[in-house]
Design an enzyme around this catalytic site. Structure first.
Site, short mmCIF file in Angstrom:
data_model
loop_
_atom_site.label_atom_id
_atom_site.label_comp_id
_atom_site.label_asym_id
_atom_site.label_seq_id
_atom_site.Cartn_x
_atom_site.Cartn_y
_atom_site.Cartn_z
N PHE B 111 0.91 -1.09 -0.01
CA PHE B 111 0.15 -0.09 -0.16
C PHE B 111 0.70 1.25 0.50
O PHE B 111 1.72 1.02 0.48
CB PHE B 111 -0.81 -0.46 1.53
CG PHE B 111 -2.28 1.25 1.45
CD1 PHE B 111 -2.66 1.95 0.60
CD2 PHE B 111 -1.48 1.91 2.09
CE1 PHE B 111 -3.42 2.57 0.45
CE2 PHE B 111 -2.39 3.56 2.74
CZ PHE B 111 -3.09 3.50 1.72
N GLN B 112 0.39 2.29 -1.04
CA GLN B 112 1.01 3.57 -1.27
C GLN B 112 2.94 2.85 -1.46
O GLN B 112 3.82 4.02 -0.57
CB GLN B 112 1.39 4.21 0.29
CG GLN B 112 -0.44 5.02 0.21
CD GLN B 112 -0.54 5.92 1.08
OE1 GLN B 112 0.13 6.41 2.01
NE2 GLN B 112 -1.47 7.08 0.94
N MET B 475 -0.50 32.78 -22.68
CA MET B 475 0.27 32.38 -23.98
C MET B 475 0.02 31.58 -25.28
O MET B 475 0.46 31.82 -25.88
CB MET B 475 2.22 31.73 -22.97
CG MET B 475 3.06 31.96 -24.05
SD MET B 475 3.72 33.28 -24.63
CE MET B 475 4.96 33.98 -23.10
#
Lengths: 169, 561
Positions: B111-112, B475
């Site tokens: 996880f993560q 731009m």
């Protein structure tokens, strides 16, 4: 563009991820790698990478500088343009029908290579030499029928000025 | 002494003199956050990890110190990538700590979990995965050395959960020895002598300075060189401020949106003394037509910057400040002749370009964005720290705010990150609490990290945000107007939040000007407020930045209006 083959000998710290940094530098900046060999030197903390690239002079100058910039790179030598020895090894698996066996062994003899595996239908040859020798033997073996080939890529070292061959590192 | 990894980290940060960390916590950095409360290091809780990195970047640029951030693993780490790449391109010293899943889980798609060291390898100066608590102190020490020395840059340290929680017997790390890392600070004197000769013989020289001069703190030496040799000076975007924007020898910025005279000078000069620049494509335009008559002396600490894009007559590898001061000393020994008469023709020519084709706009009944920046310059007497977002707002800031000192213009030059300005302003304000810090923004880019308003308000940071609102991504719209027959694909931003109400919702002050006569009063009111302020200026929708060198054209081929 005057692209030319350049052999770089790179001493790096023997740490995880270092090879990835070098390969990433080449892919990220659009340089090419023709062949790559990596192994420990006498000092287990240092590895030598022998890398062959095709590039023109300004680009190879950039490559050398960019390599130097990597924290884990200790030294970069460009061998091309100076005196050096180079070797490459190939394992060549070749069809060896009875009628060709004598011919193959003659070639093995001429090129001073070795048969390292023999089967009913094949030989596996070990060939060591420079690029010229590799091309020559491949040209001779092709008509007989090459089944598979594995090459190490070039490894190279400077010649010492007194003519001796030493690996200081 | 038994210490956990987290305790060792705090000890090392204190030793490095870190007083502020920008961060966002998560599961695997809880131990580190727990120790953080036991120190006097200030932690600034951002609202998005990208904000943490830009804030640390702004902090580093304004203070000259190393910026530090701390985030968790996985998404926390990946959110830092844009900020790291930005700092890498602009050579900003920074150390980023990311949490990692415990070592025994690495590679298991935990996880993560993300391979942040792999992801950031090409956009950091160096990075580390610390696998043993025993290595932590040394790695932190190395990281600060690498980040701040040579050509500075970001260094990332990935710390697995167990490395920060494990207790070990702490040993003072030995003196740092980096086998192969040894930046060249002192230049080769032979090369310097060659440079002196070229400078002596030049009839139409210019000095071209960049971010390297800011980083090496060589502004004084650069100014001395220019005055001593009566050489006009231009800067890249990153160099603005190293030479006073009010000096007689100042040419303005060079490049795609450089001044007419600066760009014409590069076409006409016979010598460029380039210091701390890398001849980026936005500076050179079409590379084979760049400075066709000029010999080039190129001073930079990074050998890869030299001869990367353009051929150079005299390459000099060295620290800008050290090299410039040696160069000045050598020049003092030379008889440079009567420079006033020698340079008269060249400086007259420069003056003529300035007179005939200055930076210009016409203020009619709709607010012109240039007018806002010019008024801001007047009211702040050119003393504010200006951060910018990216696009038209950035170019107008560069053109119309005349910087007098380095470290006052903080902009994402190389990577061009929209959403940079607000978090960078937060960092700059923390580095310089007494200073006025203004983010010049567009309505497009301010929305990319607008969440950091909450950070500014939470910590009582009186940053001022000037939004030049043209309801376009200006731009890109400009390119579409000029080169794509006004096909405004994907650039119309008619729907935006009410910025005044938004400011108020965040607990800040919101002000708006819709007419030219309101500009000054809104600026005065906003700048004098002790709070975080958004000032929105509803400007001419289809205003373009001029001069403009079309992509791929020579730098002297400018569109002027």
């Amino acid at each position: 563009m005057n692209e030319q083959k350049h052999i770089l000998s790179i001493l790096v710290e023997n740490k995880p991820g270092v090879l990835s940094r070098i390969v990433g530098l080449f892919s990220g900046r659009g340089y090419n790698i023709e062949s790559l060999c990596v192994a420990e030197t006498m000092d287990p903390l240092v590895s030598r990478i022998t890398l062959v690239t095709m590039a023109d002079t300004p680009v190879v100058e950039q490559i050398v500088k960019q390599l130097h910039k990597l924290i884990n790179v200790i030294k970069v030598y460009e061998l091309t343009g100076s005196s050096y020895v180079q070797r490459e090894m190939s394992l060549i698996k070749i069809q060896a029908k009875p009628e060709y066996r004598a011919e193959i062994l003659r070639i093995v003899d001429i090129f001073r290579c070795k048969v390292v595996d023999v089967g009913q239908e094949h030989y596996t040859l070990e060939v060591t030499g420079d690029e010229g020798k590799m091309t020559a033997i491949l040209n001779l073996l092709k008509p007989i029928g090459i089944k598979e080939i594995a090459k190490t890529g070039i490894i190279a070292l400077f010649r010492e000025s007194n003519g001796g061959l030493k690996d200081k590192d | 002494m038994k210490l956990t990894g987290a305790q060792i980290l705090m000890k090392m940060l204190k030793e490095e003199g870190v007083d502020t960390i920008f961060g966002f916590p998560g599961g695997v950095v809880i131990d580190i956050y727990d120790e953080l409360t036991k120190t006097d290091i200030k932690h600034i809780l951002v609202r998005h990890e990208q904000g943490a990195v830009h804030a640390a970047d702004g902090y580093a640029r304004a203070s000259g110190k190393v910026g530090v951030c701390l985030v968790t693993s996985g998404p926390g780490a990946t959110n830092t990538v844009t900020g790291i790449a930005c700092a890498y391109m602009d050579s900003i010293p920074m150390v980023i700590f990311t949490g990692q899943v415990p070592t025994q889980l690495i590679g298991n798609d935990a996880f993560q979990e993300v391979d942040i060291v792999g992801i950031t390898r090409p956009c950091t100066k160096h990075n580390y995965l610390v696998k043993r608590t025993e290595d932590l102190a040394r790695v932190v020490k190395e990281a600060f050395v690498i980040a701040a020395s040579g050509r500075p840059g970001p260094v990332l340290i990935d710390i697995p959960k167990d490395v920060s929680s494990t207790k070990i017997t702490y040993k003072e790390p030995k003196k740092i020895e980096l086998k192969s890392y040894n930046p060249t600070y002192s230049p080769n004197m032979k090369q310097l002598h060659k440079a002196v000769k070229l400078i002596k013989n030049a009839k139409k020289p210019i000095v071209f300075a960049g971010g390297g001069v800011v980083l090496s703190k060589g502004s004084k030496e650069l100014t001395e060189l220019a005055h001593k040799t009566q050489t006009p000076v231009t800067c890249s975007l990153m160099g603005l401020g190293v030479f006073p924007g009010t000096d007689r020898l100042w040419l303005g910025m060079v490049g795609m949106h450089g001044t007419y005279r600066a760009n014409m000078c590069t076409g006409d000069c016979d010598l460029i003394v380039a210091v701390g620049v890398r001849f980026d494509d936005r500076v050179t335009g079409k590379i084979d037509t760049f400075a066709p008559n000029a010999k080039i002396v190129h001073i930079d600490i990074d050998p890869t910057s030299i001869r990367k894009n353009i051929p150079v007559t005299v390459p000099i590898v060295g620290d800008c400040k050290i090299t410039l001061s040696l160069l000045n000393k050598l020049l003092d020994k030379e008889d440079l002749g009567n420079l006033k008469t020698k340079r008269k023709k060249w400086l007259d020519q420069v003056e003529k370009w300035k007179r005939t084709t200055p930076l210009a706009y016409k203020q009619k009944n709709i607010i012109k964005p240039q007018y806002v920046v010019e008024k801001l310059y007047e009211l702040t007497k050119g003393k504010a720290i200006i951060t910018t977002e990216v696009g038209q707002n950035q170019m107008w800031a560069a053109q119309y705010y005349h910087f007098k000192k380095p470290n006052h213009f903080i902009t994402s030059g190389g990577l061009g990150v929209m959403g940079f300005g607000l978090p960078a302003a937060i960092g700059a304000q923390l580095a310089c609490p007494g200073k006025l810090v203004v983010d010049i923004a567009g309505d497009g880019s301010i929305q990319m990290n607008i969440q950091e308003m909450a950070t500014a308000v939470q910590y009582g940071l009186p940053v001022k945000i000037v939004i030049l609102n043209n309801q376009y991504l200006g731009m890109v719209r400009q390119w579409q107007e000029l080169f794509y027959d006004k096909r405004y694909s994907g650039t119309n931003m008619e729907h935006a939040p009410d910025f005044v109400k938004l400011a108020e919702a965040y607990g800040a002050v919101g002000l708006r000007a819709t007419k030219p006569e309101e500009v000054e009063s809104v600026l005065k009111k906003g700048l004098s407020s002790p709070k975080t302020v958004i000032m929105e200026f509803v400007v001419e929708r289809e205003e373009c930045v001029y001069p403009m060198v079309p992509a791929g054209a020579a730098i002297t081929e400018m569109l002027l209006a």
